[in-house]
Design a protein around this motif. Sequence first.
Motif, PDB file in Angstrom:
ATOM      1  N   ARG A   3       0.835  -1.212   0.000  1.00  0.00           N
ATOM      2  CA  ARG A   3       0.000   0.000   0.000  1.00  0.00           C
ATOM      3  C   ARG A   3       0.866   1.257   0.000  1.00  0.00           C
ATOM      4  O   ARG A   3       0.663   2.166  -0.798  1.00  0.00           O
ATOM      5  N   VAL A   4       1.843   1.296   0.873  1.00  0.00           N
ATOM      6  CA  VAL A   4       2.693   2.491   0.990  1.00  0.00           C
ATOM      7  C   VAL A   4       3.611   2.628  -0.218  1.00  0.00           C
ATOM      8  O   VAL A   4       3.828   3.734  -0.709  1.00  0.00           O
ATOM      9  N   ALA A   5       4.131   1.523  -0.724  1.00  0.00           N
ATOM     10  CA  ALA A   5       5.027   1.597  -1.880  1.00  0.00           C
ATOM     11  C   ALA A   5       4.283   2.056  -3.128  1.00  0.00           C
ATOM     12  O   ALA A   5       4.834   2.794  -3.943  1.00  0.00           O
ATOM     13  N   LEU A   6       3.032   1.645  -3.289  1.00  0.00           N
ATOM     14  CA  LEU A   6       2.270   2.045  -4.470  1.00  0.00           C
ATOM     15  C   LEU A   6       1.950   3.536  -4.451  1.00  0.00           C
ATOM     16  O   LEU A   6       2.104   4.225  -5.456  1.00  0.00           O
ATOM     17  N   GLN A   7       1.495   4.054  -3.311  1.00  0.00           N
ATOM     18  CA  GLN A   7       1.159   5.472  -3.187  1.00  0.00           C
ATOM     19  C   GLN A   7       1.884   6.039  -1.973  1.00  0.00           C
ATOM     20  O   GLN A   7       1.302   6.193  -0.902  1.00  0.00           O
ATOM     21  N   PRO A   8       3.159   6.369  -2.137  1.00  0.00           N
ATOM     22  CA  PRO A   8       3.991   6.767  -0.993  1.00  0.00           C
ATOM     23  C   PRO A   8       3.544   8.050  -0.292  1.00  0.00           C
ATOM     24  O   PRO A   8       3.889   8.269   0.858  1.00  0.00           O
ATOM     25  N   PHE A   9       2.768   8.890  -0.951  1.00  0.00           N
ATOM     26  CA  PHE A   9       2.313  10.137  -0.332  1.00  0.00           C
ATOM     27  C   PHE A   9       0.863  10.060   0.132  1.00  0.00           C
ATOM     28  O   PHE A   9       0.267  11.073   0.479  1.00  0.00           O
TER      29      PHE A   9
END
Length: 86
Positions: free
Chosen positions: A7-13
């Motif tokens: 989840r975080v790697a796909l949309q880091p912001f």
Amino acid sequence: SEAEYRRVALQPFGADKRVFMANNDWVAMDVAYMFGDWAEETLLQAERALRTLGMPKPEWLNQSYYDAKIAPFAVPAESLLRQAAA
């Protein structure tokens, strides 16, 4: 966890920002089974970003592979909006 990493790697912001990361040379899982995962994982991240943006599965991509490797890890944005409105 692996789910949090994806989840975080796909949309880091954050999910509210339309910024996606597709070049992904690392994974958060056991790598003993892998056979050159660096290229595959980058392509998977790109397809997950496209799904999040509402793009359909490409015709050339195997449906069972898509269902196993892409769909469970990327929720289309319109689905998230419907859930938030409910």
